[in-house]
Design a protein around this motif. Structure first.
Motif, PDB file in Angstrom:
ATOM      1  N   SER A   1       0.825  -1.206   0.000  1.00  0.00           N
ATOM      2  CA  SER A   1       0.000   0.000   0.000  1.00  0.00           C
ATOM      3  C   SER A   1       0.860   1.258   0.000  1.00  0.00           C
ATOM      4  CB  SER A   1      -0.920   0.011   1.226  1.00  0.00           C
ATOM      5  OG  SER A   1      -1.806  -1.069   1.177  1.00  0.00           O
ATOM      6  N   VAL A   2       1.916   1.255   0.787  1.00  0.00           N
ATOM      7  CA  VAL A   2       2.811   2.418   0.857  1.00  0.00           C
ATOM      8  C   VAL A   2       3.537   2.603  -0.473  1.00  0.00           C
ATOM      9  CG1 VAL A   2       4.915   3.293   1.961  1.00  0.00           C
ATOM     10  CG2 VAL A   2       3.069   2.359   3.354  1.00  0.00           C
ATOM     11  N   GLU A   3       3.953   1.507  -1.091  1.00  0.00           N
ATOM     12  CA  GLU A   3       4.642   1.598  -2.384  1.00  0.00           C
ATOM     13  C   GLU A   3       3.743   2.173  -3.479  1.00  0.00           C
ATOM     14  OE1 GLU A   3       7.919  -2.013  -2.064  1.00  0.00           O
ATOM     15  OE2 GLU A   3       5.997  -2.397  -3.036  1.00  0.00           O
ATOM     16  N   HIS A   4       2.448   1.922  -3.391  1.00  0.00           N
ATOM     17  CA  HIS A   4       1.513   2.424  -4.408  1.00  0.00           C
ATOM     18  C   HIS A   4       0.970   3.816  -4.088  1.00  0.00           C
ATOM     19  CE1 HIS A   4       1.586  -1.712  -5.868  1.00  0.00           C
ATOM     20  NE2 HIS A   4       1.073  -1.245  -6.987  1.00  0.00           N
ATOM     21  N   ALA A   5       1.275   4.323  -2.924  1.00  0.00           N
ATOM     22  CA  ALA A   5       0.793   5.649  -2.533  1.00  0.00           C
ATOM     23  C   ALA A   5       1.663   6.733  -3.167  1.00  0.00           C
ATOM     24  CB  ALA A   5       0.830   5.791  -1.017  1.00  0.00           C
ATOM     25  N   GLY A   6       1.075   7.914  -3.304  1.00  0.00           N
ATOM     26  CA  GLY A   6       1.859   9.059  -3.751  1.00  0.00           C
ATOM     27  C   GLY A   6       2.842   9.456  -2.664  1.00  0.00           C
TER      28      GLY A   6
ATOM     29  N   ARG B   1       3.252  12.004  -0.924  1.00  0.00           N
ATOM     30  CA  ARG B   1       2.698  12.734   0.228  1.00  0.00           C
ATOM     31  C   ARG B   1       1.636  11.934   0.983  1.00  0.00           C
ATOM     32  NH1 ARG B   1       3.490  18.480   0.226  1.00  0.00           N
ATOM     33  NH2 ARG B   1       4.843  19.066  -1.504  1.00  0.00           N
ATOM     34  N   LYS B   2       1.360  10.710   0.532  1.00  0.00           N
ATOM     35  CA  LYS B   2       0.301   9.913   1.165  1.00  0.00           C
ATOM     36  C   LYS B   2       0.804   8.595   1.749  1.00  0.00           C
ATOM     37  CE  LYS B   2      -3.491  11.767  -1.543  1.00  0.00           C
ATOM     38  NZ  LYS B   2      -4.616  11.458  -2.424  1.00  0.00           N
ATOM     39  N   ARG B   3       2.095   8.406   1.789  1.00  0.00           N
ATOM     40  CA  ARG B   3       2.633   7.119   2.252  1.00  0.00           C
ATOM     41  C   ARG B   3       2.286   6.831   3.703  1.00  0.00           C
ATOM     42  NH1 ARG B   3       8.099   8.011  -1.064  1.00  0.00           N
ATOM     43  NH2 ARG B   3       7.293   7.226  -3.037  1.00  0.00           N
ATOM     44  N   GLY B   4       2.414   7.818   4.556  1.00  0.00           N
ATOM     45  CA  GLY B   4       2.066   7.623   5.967  1.00  0.00           C
ATOM     46  C   GLY B   4       0.593   7.320   6.146  1.00  0.00           C
TER      47      GLY B   4
END
Length: 197
Positions: free
Chosen positions: A134-139, A141-144
């Motif tokens: 999920s973190v890898e696919h996030a932008g 600024r949205k990883r956290g």
């Protein structure tokens, strides 16, 4: 729906289902496993033995995270997540089908421990993999946020497990010990259609 949100939703749903299946075991261990799988012991000792089988899952979790983390880096996280979700579903369903000590003797608690090890092993691989994917696919600024959302699967799983056992508490003791405790485990078959990314 964008791919980022699909991965996030799949990670959250998969994590919630995995933790639900992990926590129903703990509830059943405290309520029925002592009587069904350790009847030769004093009821208090039987409950403590049942709860010790719950602990086996926590011992197996880090091993699963190392193994599936390694192979996830080499073979791909998606395939490893599918394997872990299927492993958990099979182990949970088989726990619901497991005969008691009175039916198969010492094999009942042995198989119970083996299935719990599989649950813990698969959860260790799934949980870390789902958060990481999920973190890898996030932008950037949205990883956290994405990591935190998947992390809430623990709470959702606990809530679902509690609600299911709360509903089953309406059964008579005889019905609950005979078949009621098996319902949350066998519901894993229904969850199977959601075990994909």
């Amino acid at each position: 729906m964008s791919q980022q949100r699909r991965v996030l939703a799949a990670g959250l749903i998969g994590s919630a289902i995995e933790w639900y299946e992990f926590f129903i075991y703990g509830t059943a261990a405290s309520l029925v496993f002592g009587k069904l799988f350790f009847p030769a012991f004093d009821p208090v000792v039987g409950t403590l033995l049942a709860l010790s089988t719950f602990a086996v899952g926590f011992v197996a979790r880090p091993i699963g995270s190392v193994v599936f983390g390694h192979f996830g880096d080499r073979a791909g996280r998606k395939s490893m997540l599918v394997i872990t979700l299927v492993m958990m579903g099979v182990a949970t369903t088989l726990t619901g089908l497991l005969p008691s000590y009175n039916s198969i003797g010492i094999w009942a608690p042995i198989l119970l421990v083996v299935l719990r090890m599989v649950q813990g092993f698969s959860l260790g691989g799934e949980y870390g993999g789902a958060v990481l994917m999920s973190v890898e696919h996030a932008g950037p600024r949205k990883r956290g946020l994405y990591g935190a959302v998947v992390n809430t699967g623990v709470g959702w799983g606990l809530l679902l497990a509690t609600i299911v056992f709360l509903g089953l508490s309406q059964l008579s003791d005889e019905a609950f010990y005979a078949w009621g405790w098996r319902v949350p485990f066998l519901s894993s078959i229904v969850h199977g259609r959601y075990r994909r990314w």
